[in-house]
Write an enzyme that holds these catalytic residues in place. Sequence first.
Site, PDB file in Angstrom:
ATOM      1  N   LYS A 113     -38.277 -13.197  -5.329  1.00 27.32           N
ATOM      2  CA  LYS A 113     -37.959 -12.508  -4.082  1.00 27.32           C
ATOM      3  C   LYS A 113     -37.958 -13.473  -2.897  1.00 27.32           C
ATOM      4  O   LYS A 113     -38.758 -14.404  -2.824  1.00 27.32           O
ATOM      5  CB  LYS A 113     -38.988 -11.394  -3.822  1.00 27.32           C
TER       6      LYS A 113
ATOM      7  N   GLU B 260     -28.534 -15.154 -10.960  1.00 24.36           N
ATOM      8  CA  GLU B 260     -27.604 -14.336 -10.182  1.00 24.36           C
ATOM      9  C   GLU B 260     -28.313 -13.771  -8.958  1.00 24.36           C
ATOM     10  O   GLU B 260     -29.547 -13.632  -8.961  1.00 24.36           O
ATOM     11  CB  GLU B 260     -27.066 -13.188 -11.042  1.00 24.36           C
TER      12      GLU B 260
ATOM     13  N   SER C 108     -37.528  -2.522 -15.242  1.00 16.71           N
ATOM     14  CA  SER C 108     -37.649  -3.250 -13.980  1.00 16.71           C
ATOM     15  C   SER C 108     -38.017  -4.698 -14.296  1.00 16.71           C
ATOM     16  O   SER C 108     -38.240  -5.054 -15.463  1.00 16.71           O
ATOM     17  CB  SER C 108     -38.723  -2.605 -13.099  1.00 16.71           C
ATOM     18  N   LEU C 109     -38.080  -5.546 -13.284  1.00 19.30           N
ATOM     19  CA  LEU C 109     -38.377  -6.958 -13.485  1.00 19.30           C
ATOM     20  C   LEU C 109     -39.683  -7.329 -12.809  1.00 19.30           C
ATOM     21  O   LEU C 109     -40.017  -6.814 -11.740  1.00 19.30           O
ATOM     22  CB  LEU C 109     -37.248  -7.830 -12.907  1.00 19.30           C
TER      23      LEU C 109
ATOM     24  N   ASP D 105       0.822  -1.215   0.000  1.00 13.96           N
ATOM     25  CA  ASP D 105       0.000   0.000   0.000  1.00 13.96           C
ATOM     26  C   ASP D 105       0.854   1.262   0.000  1.00 13.96           C
ATOM     27  O   ASP D 105       0.517   2.258  -0.645  1.00 13.96           O
ATOM     28  CB  ASP D 105      -0.923   0.016   1.223  1.00 13.96           C
TER      29      ASP D 105
ATOM     30  N   CYS E  98     -25.094   3.146  36.034  1.00 10.77           N
ATOM     31  CA  CYS E  98     -25.053   1.860  35.337  1.00 10.77           C
ATOM     32  C   CYS E  98     -26.127   0.939  35.912  1.00 10.77           C
ATOM     33  O   CYS E  98     -26.197   0.748  37.132  1.00 10.77           O
ATOM     34  CB  CYS E  98     -23.672   1.220  35.498  1.00 10.77           C
TER      35      CYS E  98
ATOM     36  N   TYR F 162     -23.744  -6.924 -14.168  1.00  9.74           N
ATOM     37  CA  TYR F 162     -24.590  -8.067 -14.514  1.00  9.74           C
ATOM     38  C   TYR F 162     -25.065  -8.071 -15.967  1.00  9.74           C
ATOM     39  O   TYR F 162     -25.729  -9.014 -16.401  1.00  9.74           O
ATOM     40  CB  TYR F 162     -25.809  -8.113 -13.594  1.00  9.74           C
TER      41      TYR F 162
ATOM     42  N   CYS G 204     -24.033  -2.208  37.823  1.00 10.02           N
ATOM     43  CA  CYS G 204     -23.215  -2.024  39.028  1.00 10.02           C
ATOM     44  C   CYS G 204     -23.586  -0.785  39.837  1.00 10.02           C
ATOM     45  O   CYS G 204     -23.103  -0.605  40.958  1.00 10.02           O
ATOM     46  CB  CYS G 204     -21.739  -1.976  38.657  1.00 10.02           C
TER      47      CYS G 204
ATOM     48  N   ASP H 159     -29.391  -5.824  -3.334  1.00  4.61           N
ATOM     49  CA  ASP H 159     -30.197  -4.715  -2.834  1.00  4.61           C
ATOM     50  C   ASP H 159     -29.328  -3.470  -2.804  1.00  4.61           C
ATOM     51  O   ASP H 159     -28.821  -3.053  -1.762  1.00  4.61           O
ATOM     52  CB  ASP H 159     -30.735  -5.036  -1.444  1.00  4.61           C
TER      53      ASP H 159
ATOM     54  N   LYS I 273     -29.986 -11.222  -6.547  1.00  6.75           N
ATOM     55  CA  LYS I 273     -30.607  -9.913  -6.744  1.00  6.75           C
ATOM     56  C   LYS I 273     -30.094  -9.000  -5.635  1.00  6.75           C
ATOM     57  O   LYS I 273     -30.546  -9.058  -4.495  1.00  6.75           O
ATOM     58  CB  LYS I 273     -32.126 -10.001  -6.702  1.00  6.75           C
TER      59      LYS I 273
ATOM     60  N   CYS J 250     -17.120  -3.438  36.666  1.00  5.68           N
ATOM     61  CA  CYS J 250     -18.526  -3.737  36.401  1.00  5.68           C
ATOM     62  C   CYS J 250     -18.663  -5.153  35.852  1.00  5.68           C
ATOM     63  O   CYS J 250     -17.989  -5.526  34.881  1.00  5.68           O
ATOM     64  CB  CYS J 250     -19.091  -2.730  35.400  1.00  5.68           C
TER      65      CYS J 250
ATOM     66  N   CYS K  41     -20.190   3.423  31.391  1.00  3.96           N
ATOM     67  CA  CYS K  41     -20.019   3.130  32.812  1.00  3.96           C
ATOM     68  C   CYS K  41     -18.529   3.249  33.110  1.00  3.96           C
ATOM     69  O   CYS K  41     -17.697   2.640  32.428  1.00  3.96           O
ATOM     70  CB  CYS K  41     -20.517   1.717  33.116  1.00  3.96           C
TER      71      CYS K  41
END
Length: 676
Positions: A316, A114, A83-84, A34, A410, A228, A413, A118, A116, A433, A428
């Site tokens: 879906k 494949e 759209s599908l 890197d 807390c 895709y 404790c 999101d 789908k 604790c 806390c």
Amino acid sequence: MNQDQLKLEACKLQKELTEHSYRYHVLDDPVIDDETYDLMLKRLVEIETAHPELKVSDSPTLRVGAPPLKSFKTAPHSLPMLSLDNAFSNEDILAFHQRNLKALNLDRMIYTVEPKLDGVAVELTYENGVLVLATTRGDGINGEVITDNIRTIDKIPLRLTHAQAPVPKFIEVRGEVIITQADFIRLNQTRINQGESAFANPRNAAAGSLRQLDSRVTAKRPLDIFVYGVGLARGIEFSSQSQILGRLEQFGFPVNPHVQKKIDIKGVIQAFGHLESIRPDLDYEIDGMVIKIEDLVLQKALGEKIKSPRWAIACKFAAMEKVTRINDIIIQVGRTGVLTPVALLEPVNIGGVMVSRATLHNADEIKRKDIRINDKALVTRAGDVIPKVVKIFDQERKGNEQGFTMPETCPVCGSAVQRQKDETAVKCVNAGCLAQLKERIRHFVSKKGLDVDGLGKKIVEQLVDENMVNSFADLFKLEADQVAGLDRMGEKSANNLLAAVEKGKSVSLARFIFALGIDHTGENAARLLSKQFKDLDALMGASKADIIAIHGMGEKTAAAVTDFFSVMENKILVKEMILAGLRPVNDLFFEKQPQDHPFSNKTIVITGTLSQFSRSQAKEKLLGAGAKVTSSVSSKTDYLLVGKDGGSKLEKAKALGIRILDETGFMEIMDSVNPS
């Protein structure tokens, strides 16, 4: 240096940086470190800043972003981004199949499927191999121009230079921009720490990142992509869906590894079940599977409807969001003392899992969303992420809702809690604790730590509550008759647990460092430290400057590590564990050069239950040998390491002719390089 020499240097840097970026981000096979890459990029930025005329349209420096736009322009898609239609069951898939057969008068059909994703659909336009335009899907006919933002995504080639065939004169590549679960969690935590609101889900985060007028902001967001398909293309021809995907891979694009090509309808049904089963294990969100007819001639024959193609359908999965009610809000204390509000829900089935709790993050998030006890809420669950409240239906309130305020002490404790300056977290301050201790112990014995099988939440709580374990070291002092006296434990279970603890003593230094739970020190930081320091003593004696000098190590981690080992109590704790027989072994520092190992540069998948060691331990050995360990079997997989119940990965590996190793074969190869 004269102008010609500068031009030659700039061209050389532009070409080499493009190649190194492709190897790192797409092939996951870097050939430089890197630091070297960063120095090369810095030099190119210097040249192009001083001589703007040397900056080309596909320069790697465009990855860092461009000056802000005043507004987004729009551009038409050459071919509509339709759209599908949706399917929701195997019966729907079969009905889609039967329609295809009837319409084409065929008795058999081959498909490619494949995941789908999101995410956010985009179209990337290349002319003579150079990226010239990028747009969102928009309304399917016109999309917003996001070219500057798309250029910041490292996996997207700015020039198609990796083709094994001639680059087309013109091609529109379509894909889905996503953010992985791990990156989403880190992004939200950063935003929360900076006093900004958290994104509701990875898709919203990706969409918001792509719609930044300032692409320098987009460049800081962890965007990813899988492609895709294609829109309009000139100078290249395709005959099938799988050929499109194969050619896009040759051009340097990432294609999802879970694509299954050239399968019949029975294979489609099986693929849908498989994808749904692995959905929780994926590090990105999918909500179904896309089914496409393989043959493009048949696709064209079927054609399109107004809004969707007839030759493809999206099946879906069960919804991962459900509406339920918040019955109460409680406080959970973590291992670092942070108080996290948690919603207790009316149990609801989300994606096949009964959910009764959801994180509310912190007081600021509760205030921002105006979350109240008895509210009706939309809850989401994705992957391994803790369920969370997406939004509140405040219009349905009936007047019995109750507000919530964070406690001043807390709940475990009773000690005072504090909110640090510039932080949203309330902590806390009592290091003793019991709630913190329990979480620290659980982290210590977790899969990524000592990997002690059988030490679950209930057992840890009992051990702490019964005053049998007050530190990490106490785990190694447990006796069978003590453990056998715990609830739901007997002599056999106690012996099994102590055997697992004993096994945990043989741990790598990297895993031990991670297990200690030092602030800002995750798996990657622990691994970097192990590569730098020969043993635990060397690490404990290191200065902050020594650690900061490690490439990739941050100042916060360096400070946290040196602070941890500067505390006398922590030094005594480590010494106690060593006296109890714990032996952190640093394989990474002594490892052979990766090119000397049979597993070097090999892609390996692990499946099934291993008996001699855990899967995470096997992964660690392979990484130390220079291998790449992935989660899914593909044609690029070199070996499949199989334990008991290999499942579908074993069957797929056999079908692809991949070399299969059992534990004995695996250890024979390892021992041949590192004989004991």
